[in-house]
Design an enzyme around this catalytic site. Structure first.
Site, PDB file in Angstrom:
ATOM      1  N   GLN A 203       0.867  -1.179   0.000  1.00 27.87           N
ATOM      2  CA  GLN A 203       0.000   0.000   0.000  1.00 27.87           C
ATOM      3  C   GLN A 203       0.906   1.231   0.000  1.00 27.87           C
ATOM      4  OE1 GLN A 203      -3.696  -0.732   0.141  1.00 27.87           O
ATOM      5  NE2 GLN A 203      -2.557  -2.525  -0.564  1.00 27.87           N
ATOM      6  N   ALA A 244     -11.788   2.610   3.944  1.00 29.89           N
ATOM      7  CA  ALA A 244     -10.786   1.762   3.310  1.00 29.89           C
ATOM      8  C   ALA A 244      -9.965   2.525   2.266  1.00 29.89           C
ATOM      9  CB  ALA A 244     -11.461   0.548   2.676  1.00 29.89           C
ATOM     10  N   HIS A 245      -9.022   1.798   1.661  1.00 28.37           N
ATOM     11  CA  HIS A 245      -8.091   2.413   0.714  1.00 28.37           C
ATOM     12  C   HIS A 245      -8.791   2.956  -0.535  1.00 28.37           C
ATOM     13  CE1 HIS A 245      -7.315  -1.963  -0.887  1.00 28.37           C
ATOM     14  NE2 HIS A 245      -8.549  -1.581  -1.063  1.00 28.37           N
ATOM     15  N   ASN A 246      -8.287   4.117  -0.977  1.00 31.57           N
ATOM     16  CA  ASN A 246      -8.741   4.791  -2.199  1.00 31.57           C
ATOM     17  C   ASN A 246     -10.181   5.279  -2.154  1.00 31.57           C
ATOM     18  OD1 ASN A 246      -6.530   2.611  -3.296  1.00 31.57           O
ATOM     19  ND2 ASN A 246      -6.438   4.546  -4.420  1.00 31.57           N
ATOM     20  N   SER A 264     -12.180   1.984  -2.710  1.00 31.42           N
ATOM     21  CA  SER A 264     -12.434   2.656  -3.988  1.00 31.42           C
ATOM     22  C   SER A 264     -13.864   3.145  -4.151  1.00 31.42           C
ATOM     23  CB  SER A 264     -12.064   1.739  -5.161  1.00 31.42           C
ATOM     24  OG  SER A 264     -10.693   1.407  -5.111  1.00 31.42           O
TER      25      SER A 264
END
Length: 358
Positions: A203, A244-246, A264
């Site tokens: 990450q 969460a990520h993005n 995302s």
């Protein structure tokens, strides 16, 4: 610290309201409608609490337009009428409870890398760690246990409460409040493969928190796999939220406790997510959407609509019956469809006989 008393007229000027009654009375404190007494002001934002005015002892009450004012018995009272009494209450509460002032000193018990850059007026409590190349803006406060990794940027007039973590490379804007235990930039949850072939996906992105954001205790915002996870300007996030990520959260959105947003997903501007909302990955929640508490969102939501899928608590014995029937729903549905078909055939047959007799 408590601010000195202010006249009701001064308070009305501060919030853009008007006085009904004597504007010269002095207010020294804000209290609830049940507990307020002489010298105190309270508010009435919800009409269902209006009957409480009869027994309220406050010297003044913040009300909205069109509220019917009843003459109090045995106690003189004035009113401050505002377009939004709850907003007026919040502003007045701020006036009587100003932010704490700090010594603008750096504790010798803090660990600050020589390559870090702290602006004028920063307050650093004991046991803070500031990594190499990190920059902290003017008048920002770092409480005990704060960890700022390498190449972190924290803007001006921020408050980072105890045990906040901002990992390497992440950016925090101006006037941001991070409550105790917030983690900005933990690794996103990314793995490739199956079974014993799980391979961690590095990450390598960052988190960017824009200006005027407030994030509640023990909330986590994961760094992007690539690029950035973004929390837009003016966003307010409750305690125990997972982002969460993005993920991108649009400006001025509100997210209540225990919500979880998968990777995302894009949250629009001015969106409201109730408590325990769960949103799967790669969705879009349109601007101004409202998601009710406990809802599970499995597909994108258009702008301006409201979605709710949480189940209300039922009496225990009724709920047990529901749970018992749930596994039988596919069979019951097939039986209903079969019966519908049979009924349709019977209706057609009857119609043909009727037509033939004619």
């Amino acid at each position: 610290m408590t601010a000195p008393g202010k006249t009701l007229a001064e308070l009305a000027q501060q919030v853009g309201g008007r006085v009904i009654g004597d504007g010269r009375i002095v207010i020294r404190k804000v209290a609830s409608i049940e507990e307020a007494g002489p010298g105190e002001i309270t508010f009435l934002a919800n009409p269902r609490y209006q009957p409480l005015l009869a027994s309220c002892r406050a010297s003044a009450v913040i009300i909205g337009p069109g509220i019917v004012i009843e003459s109090p018995t045995g106690h003189p009272r004035e009113y401050l009428e505002a377009a939004d009494p709850y907003v007026a209450f919040a502003k007045i509460l701020q006036l009587f409870n100003p932010s704490a002032s700090y010594g603008e000193q750096i504790s010798p018990k803090a660990t600050i890398d020589p390559a870090a850059n702290l602006a004028v007026g920063v307050t650093v409590f004991p046991h803070v760690f500031v990594g190499r190349g990190t920059w902290v803006g003017a008048r920002t406060v770092l409480y005990p246990g704060v960890f700022l990794g390498e190449q972190v940027q924290v803007g001006q007039d921020c408050v980072l409460h105890p045990n906040v973590v901002v990992r390497d490379g992440c950016r925090v804007g101006n006037r941001v409040v991070l409550h105790a235990g917030v983690v900005i930039g933990s690794d996103g949850f990314g793995y490739a493969g199956e079974g014993n072939q799980r391979v961690k996906i590095p990450q390598v992105g960052i988190v960017e928190v824009e200006d005027d954001v407030e994030i509640g205790a023990n909330t986590t915002v994961d760094r992007a796999t690539l690029g950035r996870t973004t929390i837009g300007r003016g966003v307010k996030i409750d305690n125990l939220v997972q982002i969460a990520h993005n993920v991108v959260v649009g400006e001025n959105s509100l997210i209540a406790a225990q919500a979880g947003i998968a990777g995302s997903t894009r949250i629009g501007r001015d969106v409201m997510l109730g408590g325990s909302v769960g949103i799967i990955n790669h969705l879009t929640i349109g601007d101004g959407a409202r998601i009710g508490p406990g809802s599970g969102i499995l597909r994108s939501v258009p702008p301006g609509v409201m979605r709710s899928s949480g189940l209300d608590a039922a009496p225990h014995r009724e709920w047990l019956k529901v749970i018992t029937l749930l596994p039988q729903l596919p069979r019951l549905w097939s039986a209903v469809r079969h019966l519908e078909k049979k009924v349709s055939e019977l209706v057609k047959s009857c119609n043909k006989e009727t037509h033939a007799r004619r």
